[in-house]
Scaffold this motif. Structure first.
Motif, PDB file in Angstrom:
ATOM      1  N   ARG A   1       0.830  -1.217   0.000  1.00  0.00           N
ATOM      2  CA  ARG A   1       0.000   0.000   0.000  1.00  0.00           C
ATOM      3  C   ARG A   1       0.863   1.264   0.000  1.00  0.00           C
ATOM      4  N   LYS A   2       1.977   1.235   0.720  1.00  0.00           N
ATOM      5  CA  LYS A   2       2.875   2.386   0.758  1.00  0.00           C
ATOM      6  C   LYS A   2       3.500   2.609  -0.618  1.00  0.00           C
ATOM      7  N   VAL A   3       3.915   1.518  -1.261  1.00  0.00           N
ATOM      8  CA  VAL A   3       4.500   1.619  -2.607  1.00  0.00           C
ATOM      9  C   VAL A   3       3.458   2.153  -3.588  1.00  0.00           C
ATOM     10  N   GLU A   4       2.250   1.614  -3.538  1.00  0.00           N
ATOM     11  CA  GLU A   4       1.187   2.083  -4.433  1.00  0.00           C
ATOM     12  C   GLU A   4       0.884   3.559  -4.203  1.00  0.00           C
ATOM     13  N   GLY A   5       0.808   3.960  -2.937  1.00  0.00           N
ATOM     14  CA  GLY A   5       0.530   5.364  -2.620  1.00  0.00           C
ATOM     15  C   GLY A   5       1.609   6.291  -3.143  1.00  0.00           C
ATOM     16  N   SER A   6       2.862   5.892  -2.981  1.00  0.00           N
ATOM     17  CA  SER A   6       3.981   6.706  -3.468  1.00  0.00           C
ATOM     18  C   SER A   6       3.969   6.813  -4.987  1.00  0.00           C
ATOM     19  N   LEU A   7       3.707   5.687  -5.654  1.00  0.00           N
ATOM     20  CA  LEU A   7       3.656   5.706  -7.120  1.00  0.00           C
ATOM     21  C   LEU A   7       2.488   6.542  -7.619  1.00  0.00           C
TER      22      LEU A   7
END
Length: 118
Positions: free
Chosen positions: A26-32
Motif C-alpha cells: 500500500r505504501k508503494v502504491e501510494g507513493s507511485l
C-alpha cells in the motif's frame, strides 16, 4: 508498472516492487500514485520536469521534449565497461546521454529551472 491510462498500476508488479524494497504494498502504491499524479499535473501545465531515478539517471522533460540521461555506473552495470569503451564513448550522441552522479539537475537543463522529483 506504469500503464497507458494515468493512475492505473498493476497490482502484481507493485507487489513485486514492495517485496524487493521491503515495504508494504500500500505504501508503494501510494507513493507511485502520488508521483504519477504530480508528474501528470506538472506536464499538463507545461512545466519542465526532472525525475531523478536513483542509481539509474535523470528523466528530463523540457518544452515537451523528453530526454533520459544515465549515470555511468548504471550503464556499466547493464552493458559492461568494455562494451561502453568500444561503443558509447565513440559516438557523441550517446556520450551526451551520460551524466555524472551528483551533478545538479538544473545544470542538465537548457533553462536551469525545473521541478525536481526525488
Amino acid at each position: 508498472i506504469f500503464h497507458a491510462l494515468p493512475g492505473n498500476l498493476d497490482p502484481l508488479q507493485t507487489f513485486e516492487v514492495a517485496a524487493v524494497l521491503g515495504l508494504p504494498r500500500r505504501k508503494v502504491e501510494g507513493s507511485l500514485q502520488a508521483t504519477m499524479s504530480l508528474l501528470s499535473q506538472c506536464l499538463g501545465m507545461g512545466e519542465d520536469v526532472a525525475l531523478v531515478l536513483r542509481d539509474i539517471g535523470v528523466l528530463l522533460v523540457e518544452r515537451r521534449k523528453v530526454q533520459m540521461r544515465f549515470y555511468l555506473s548504471f550503464l556499466e552495470a547493464v552493458a559492461g565497461k568494455d562494451n561502453l569503451e568500444k561503443g558509447i564513448f565513440k559516438i557523441q550522441e550517446l556520450l551526451d546521454m551520460v551524466v555524472p552522479r551528483g551533478v545538479p539537475v538544473a545544470a542538465l537543463t537548457s533553462f536551469g529551472s525545473v521541478i525536481v522529483f526525488p
